[in-house]
Design a protein around this motif. Structure first.
Motif, short mmCIF file in Angstrom:
data_model
loop_
_atom_site.label_atom_id
_atom_site.label_comp_id
_atom_site.label_asym_id
_atom_site.label_seq_id
_atom_site.Cartn_x
_atom_site.Cartn_y
_atom_site.Cartn_z
N ALA A 1 -6.01 -4.53 -9.48
CA ALA A 1 -7.23 -3.88 -9.33
C ALA A 1 -8.31 -4.11 -9.76
N GLY A 2 -7.74 -5.63 -10.59
CA GLY A 2 -9.00 -6.19 -10.62
C GLY A 2 -9.21 -6.98 -10.42
N PRO A 3 -8.26 -8.11 -9.63
CA PRO A 3 -8.81 -9.35 -8.66
C PRO A 3 -9.60 -8.80 -7.89
N ALA A 4 -8.80 -7.25 -7.08
CA ALA A 4 -10.15 -6.61 -6.08
C ALA A 4 -11.04 -6.47 -5.95
N LYS A 5 -11.41 -5.86 -7.55
CA LYS A 5 -12.75 -5.08 -7.73
C LYS A 5 -13.42 -6.03 -8.07
N SER A 6 -13.39 -7.11 -8.01
CA SER A 6 -13.96 -8.64 -8.94
C SER A 6 -14.54 -9.21 -7.15
N LEU A 7 -13.05 -8.99 -6.46
CA LEU A 7 -13.60 -9.77 -5.00
C LEU A 7 -14.45 -8.66 -4.01
N GLY A 8 -14.47 -7.15 -4.06
CA GLY A 8 -15.61 -6.09 -3.20
C GLY A 8 -14.38 -6.05 -2.46
N LEU A 9 -13.14 -5.48 -2.96
CA LEU A 9 -12.16 -5.58 -1.86
C LEU A 9 -11.00 -4.64 -2.20
N ALA A 10 -12.26 -3.38 -3.54
CA ALA A 10 -11.41 -2.52 -3.83
C ALA A 10 -11.03 -0.88 -3.72
N SER A 11 -12.39 -1.22 -2.22
CA SER A 11 -11.54 0.30 -1.40
C SER A 11 -10.75 -0.35 -0.25
N MET A 12 -10.24 -1.72 -0.23
CA MET A 12 -9.70 -2.20 0.56
C MET A 12 -8.56 -2.09 0.54
N CYS A 13 -7.98 -2.69 -1.08
CA CYS A 13 -6.43 -3.32 -1.65
C CYS A 13 -6.63 -3.50 -2.85
N GLY A 14 -5.12 -3.68 -4.04
CA GLY A 14 -5.61 -3.74 -4.77
C GLY A 14 -5.07 -2.30 -5.50
N GLY A 15 -4.73 -1.35 -4.99
CA GLY A 15 -4.70 -0.39 -4.98
C GLY A 15 -3.59 1.20 -4.20
N LEU A 16 -2.98 2.15 -4.08
CA LEU A 16 -3.12 2.82 -3.93
C LEU A 16 -2.74 3.74 -3.30
#
Lengths: 266, 571
Positions: B448-463
C-alpha cells in the motif's frame, strides 16, 4: 582404493562437457550407475555411458576412488572438476578446464591440457606431463580471487597468462612460459625452469616468480635489489632479485611496503 | 479469462484496513471483484491458514539498462554455476547480484512482487532500458529517467524557470517513456565530469553555477507543476560517507513548505531513496556510527516525505549508480574493478563489485542502520523496504530482510554472529530494539505504501474490487507462533500462488506463466513551449552524438505493451 576405468568408445561430434568425471561424483557408485551420470554435448544432455565404456566400481568415498581415463579425450572438457580427494589419471591429452576448482587429491595428465587447467584451484596436486595451454592456474574470467592453494607441475611448456590473480599455492613449469605471468597476483609462487617471454608480474601486488632461463623483456615496474643465493627444488644457484610491480598498490607490514618478488638465475 | 476465488485466507490489505481477517478474494477478467461476482466456474484456491496480500511493489531497484548490463558483462564470475536450463516456457536464467532479465522477472514473481521500478534510466540510453524491460517477464515495470545533472534542467533552474523546466521534464518523460523525476547526487555527477563532487546541498556545480539545493527545490516545483503520479525521487549528495546524515537532513528540509498537487492521491513531495546509505555519523571509518534515529525523528514528524531503506544483506554484490564520483571513491577503498561511463549532457555511471562481509565492522553497522530505519518508522506506509538492488544486496534477499524485521530473535542471532559484535552494538541502536514488524505493517511497507507514493494506489498495492488482480498467497499462518525465524524467510521466498492481472503466474513457488507484462510510463501534457522545443533542437544539433529522431524510445520494438498514465498540466 577402488579403480574405475572409463574408455572413450564413441567420439562426440561436438566438444563434451564431462564435469561429473571426478572421484567425488563417482564415489559410492557402481559402474552402471556411473555410466548414467550426465554429460553435455552442445545443448544436449546425455550420459557418460553413451561415450565411455565404464569398468569397475568406485570406492565408498572420493578418497577411496581412483579414476583412469583411457582413449582419445582431446575433445573432453572439465575432467576432474571440483575434485576434493582421490586420484584421477588421464592417459592422453584433454581439453579445457582440466582439474578446475579442484581442492584436493591428485590429478595426473600424461599428455597435454588445453587452456584454463586448474582454474580457481584451492588444493591438491595437478601434474601435466606434456604441455599446458593458456591461463594455467588462473582465476575464472572476471574473478579477482584466483588459485589459493595446491600444486601444479607442468613437465613441458605453458601458454600465456599463468597464475593470473593467484593468491597462494605453487606452479612449477619445467619448460618455457609464454607472456603474462602472475598478472595481478597477490600471493603464491610460479617457477619457470625454462625461458620466459615478457610481462612477468604485471600489476603484481605480492607473490614470487622464479625464472631459471632468459626473460625477453622485463616489466619497467620492477626494480633490481641485489643478487641472492637460493635453493629452488634442490638446485642451489645465484639469482638477481627484483621487486615490483612498483606501479601497483602494496600492503604495509611493520611500516614496510611489501612488494612482489622476481628472481632471475644468473 | 479464468475466474478465481481465493478462499479463507488471512487477508492483509492496508488500503481497506483489513488486518488478517478471514476473507475471500475473487478475480475476474484481470480485476479484483466482489466475491459474489464470479461464476460457479471460478477455480477455488484454498488459502486456509495462509496469508493473502496484494502483489508487492518494488519502488527502487537497478534491474534494466546499460549500467546493469555493464555489471553483467564485466562480472562473469557473478554468473558462475548459477544457470538453470530452459524448462517449458521458462527461459534459461542465471546470475546472482546482476541476474539476467529473465531471472529478474522470475525471481520477483516467485517472491510475490508484481510491479517494479527501474530506479535510474540514463535518458540517452532509454532504448536499451526499454529493451531490457521488455525482456523481463511477468512484472509491470516503469523507469525513472535521471534529471539531477541534466544540462537543460540546470540552465533553466539557474534562472528559476519552472515552467520551462516542467516542459522539458514532460518532453523527456515522453521521449524516454519514463515514469518519474529521479535525481542522483544532484549537481555532483556533473561536477565529477570536472573531477569534482558536491558533498553538501550548497556546493556550487562547476560552470553551471547552481547548487544542489536549487536543483532539488526547482525539480520539486516542476514535479508539482506537472502533477506527476510520483514525487521527485532523490538519491541525495554525499552518499556513503561518514557523517553524511547532516547532508541528508539538509536535503529533506528542502521539501518544507511544499504540498503535493496531483490527482493520484499521493501526499509526499519528495521520496528519499536507500536512506541507509545516507544515515551515517562519525567522521572516519573508525568512529563510523548509526544516525538512523536523527533521520527517523525528522521523517516521522514530516508528512510530506517518504523513504525507502536500502537494507544491507551481507552478501557479495555489484554496486552501480549514476553517482560517478562515489563509485570512484569505492574502488579506491576496496581495489576491485571499476567501470565508469559519462553520458553526454545528462548523467554518468560507475560500477564496482562489493562484499558486505559480516566480519567487517562497517558492513555490520550498515546492516543495522537499514533495519533500524524500518523499525523506527512510526508510519509504516511512508517507509518502504528496498535493498537498492544490487547496491546494498540482491533483491532476492527480501525474504531475509523481512525475517530480520519480523523477528527480534533472528536479529539477535545475526548480531551475535558478527566478528565485531560489541563494537557494532556500541555504534548502533539495533541491539536494544524489540519491535517486530507485523504482517499488516509489512503490507504497508511493500504494497500500500509504495503504491501510494508512486501514485498507483488506484491500480495496485491493494485488494479493493476494481483494482488489478495482483494477488499473492503465502504459505504462512499468522495464527501460529513462529518456532524458527527461517520459516518466515522460506514462506516469503516462494509464494504459494501469485496472480498478475488475474493470471496465475506462480504456483507453489514455481513460475507457471509468463504473464502479460506492461511498461508503465507517464504522458504529461503541457502548454506548447516553443522555447524549450528550440533549445532541445539546438542541443541535439550542437552537442548530442545522436540526432533527435534517433533518441526517442518509440514503438512496438521498445514498448510492446505500454500503459500510459495521462497527466494534463496544459491548463
Amino acid at each position: 582404493m577402488e579403480t574405475v576405468t572409463i574408455t572413450m568408445k564413441n567420439q562426440p561430434a561436438l566438444y563434451l562437457e564431462a564435469d561429473n568425471v571426478a572421484p567425488d561424483k563417482f564415489a559410492g557408485k557402481t559402474a552402471p550407475q556411473i555410466a548414467e551420470l550426465h554429460v553435455y554435448e552442445g545443448n544436449t544432455t546425455s550420459t557418460l555411458g553413451k561415450y565411455f565404456e565404464v569398468a569397475g566400481n568406485a570406492g565408498a568415498t572420493a578418497a577411496d576412488t581412483r579414476i583412469v581415463v583411457k582413449g582419445d579425450v582431446k575433445k573432453v572438457k572439465y575432467l576432474g572438476m571440483k575434485m576434493s580427494a582421490g586420484e584421477l589419471v588421464v592417459e592422453g591429452s584433454t581439453d579445457l578446464y582440466a582439474g578446475a576448482w579442484m581442492s584436493g587429491g591428485t590429478m595426473l595428465v600424461k599428455g597435454n591440457v588445453e587452456a584454463f587447467a586448474a582454474t580457481g584451484m584451492k588444493g591438491g596436486e595437478l601434474i601435466i606431463e606434456g604441455n599446458a595451454g593458456n591461463y594455467l592456474g588462473s582465476a575464472y574470467r572476471g574473478d579477482w580471487r584466483g588459485v589459493s592453494g595446491g600444486k601444479i607441475l607442468v613437465k613441458g611448456n605453458a601458454g600465456s597468462d599463468v597464475g593470473q590473480y593467484m593468491l597462494g599455492g605453487e606452479i612449477v613449469i619445467n619448460g618455457n612460459a609464454d607472456v603474462h605471468v602472475m598478472t595481478h597476483a597477490e600471493g603464491g609462487k610460479v617457477t619457470i625452469k625454462g625461458n620466459a617471454k615478457s610481462k612477468l608480474g604485471g600489476q603484481l601486488v605480492d607473490g614470487t616468480i622464479i625464472v631459471f632461463g632468459t626473460i625477453d623483456v622485463m616489466m619497467p615496474g620492477f626494480k633490481f635489489v641485489d643478487n641472492v643465493e637460493l635453493e629452488v627444488d634442490g638446485t642451489k644457484a645465484k639469482f638477481a632479485h627484483f621487486i615490483g610491480d612498483t606501479g601497483e598498490r602494496h600492503k604495509k607490514r611493520k611500516g614496510q611496503l611489501i612488494y612482489g618478488n622476481l628472481y632471475k638465475k644468473i | 479469462m479464468a475466474e478465481y476465488i481465493i478462499k479463507n485466507g488471512h487477508v492483509f490489505d492496508p488500503l481497506q484496513g483489513i488486518k488478517g481477517d478471514k476473507a475471500d478474494v475473487a478475480i475476474k477478467d484481470g480485476k479484483i471483484v466482489k466475491d459474489n461476482q464470479v461464476s460457479s466456474k471460478a477455480k477455488t484456491i484454498d488459502a486456509k491458514g495462509k496469508t493473502v496480500m496484494a502483489g508487492a511493489i518494488e519502488i527502487h531497484a537497478h534491474i534494466a539498462g546499460p549500467k546493469v548490463n555493464i555489471g553483467r558483462i564485466y562480472r562473469p564470475e557473478d554468473k558462475l554455476f548459477t544457470y538453470t536450463p530452459k524448462k517449458g516456457n521458462i527461459r534459461m536464467a542465471g546470475g546472482t547480484s546482476i541476474p539476467t532479465t529473465f531471472k529478474t522477472g522470475y525471481e520477483y514473481a516467485k517472491m510475490g512482487y508484481t510491479t517494479a521500478m527501474e530506479a535510474a534510466m540514463p535518458p540517452l540510453f532509454s532504448r536499451h532500458v526499454h529493451e531490457e524491460i521488455r525482456d523481463t517477464p511477468i512484472i509491470d515495470e516503469g523507469a525513472f529517467p535521471v534529471f539531477g545533472n541534466n544540462w537543460f534542467v540546470m540552465e533553466y533552474l539557474k534562472n528559476n524557470e519552472i515552467e520551462n523546466t516542467s516542459a522539458y521534464c514532460a518532453w523527456l518523460l515522453r521521449a524516454t517513456k519514463g515514469y518519474a523525476i529521479k535525481l542522483v547526487n544532484p549537481g555532483g555527477t556533473e561536477a565529477w565530469a570536472w573531477g569534482l563532487n558536491c558533498l553538501s546541498v550548497n556546493d556550487p556545480v562547476p560552470y553551471f553555477d547552481i547548487t544542489p539545493a536549487e536543483i532539488i527545490k526547482g525539480l520539486i516545483e516542476a514535479n508539482e507543476y506537472l502533477g506527476l503520479p510520483h514525487s521527485i525521487h532523490i538519491h541525495p549528495n554525499n552518499l556513503g560517507n561518514p557523517g553524511n546524515y547532516t547532508t541528508t537532513l539538509d536535503t529533506l528540509k528542502l521539501a518544507e513548505g511544499y504540498k503535493a498537487k496531483n490527482k493520484f492521491g499521493r501526499d509526499q513531495v519528495m521520496h528519499l531513496t536507500h536512506t541507509q546509505f545516507h544515515s551515517y555519523g562519525g567522521d572516519n571509518w573508525a568512529n563510523f556510527e548509526s544516525k538512523s534515529k536523527e533521520i527517523m525523528d525528522y521523517v516521522n514528524k514530516t508528512k510530506n516525505i517518504t523513504i525507502d531503506t536500502g537494507n544491507v544483506t551481507l552478501d557479495e554484490t555489484t554496486t552501480m549508480t549514476a553517482d560517478g564520483p562515489f563509485e570512484h571513491h569505492l574502488t579506491e577503498l576496496n581495489h576491485l574493478k571499476w567501470a565508469n561511463v559519462d553520458v553526454e549532457l545528462e548523467t554518468a555511471a560507475g560500477v564496482v563489485p562489493y562484499i558486505y562481509s559480516p566480519d567487517i565492522k562497517v558492513c555490520a553497522i550498515q546492516w543495522a542502520i537499514g533495519l533500524e530505519l524500518a523499525l523506527m518508522a512510526k508510519d509504516a506506509s511512508r517507509c518502504f523496504i528496498t535493498t537498492d538492488h544490487p547496491n546494498a544486496g540482491p533483491f532476492t534477499r527480501y525474504p531475509r530482510v523481512i525475517k530480520w524485521l519480523m523477528s527480534a530473535k533472528a536479529r539477535e542471532a545475526q548480531i551475535k554472529a558478527f566478528k565485531n559484535s560489541d563494537k557494532v552494538i556500541a555504534a548502533t541502536h539495533i541491539a536494544g530494539m524489540d519491535r517486530e514488524i507485523s504482517l499488516y505493517e509489512l503490507a504497508q511497507m511493500t504494497r500500500a505504501g509504495p503504491a501510494k507514493s508512486l501514485g498507483l494506489a488506484s491500480m495496485c498495492g491493494g485488494l479493493k474490487p476494481g483494482m488489478d488482480a495482483d494477488v499473492v498467497v503465502y504459505d504462512f499462518s499468522p495464527d501460529k507462533p513462529v518456532a524458527n525465524p527461517d520459516q518466515i524467510e522460506a514462506a516469503f521466498s516462494r509464494a504459494a500462488h501469485v496472480f498478475k492481472s488475474g493470471v496465475e503466474v506462480v504456483t507453489n513457488g514455481e513460475v507457471v506463466n509468463n504473464g502479460n507484462k506492461r511498461t508503465i510510463w507517464v504522458n504529461a501534457k503541457v502548454k506548447e513551449n516553443p522555447q524549450v522545443m528550440r533549445d532541445i533542437q539546438e542541443k541535439f544539433l550542437k552537442y548530442y552524438s545522436v540526432s533527435q529522431a534517433n533518441y526517442e524510445a518509440l514503438g512496438h520494438h521498445f514498448i510492446p505493451n505500454p500503459y500510459a498514465i495521462e497527466v494534463d498540466a496544459s491548463q
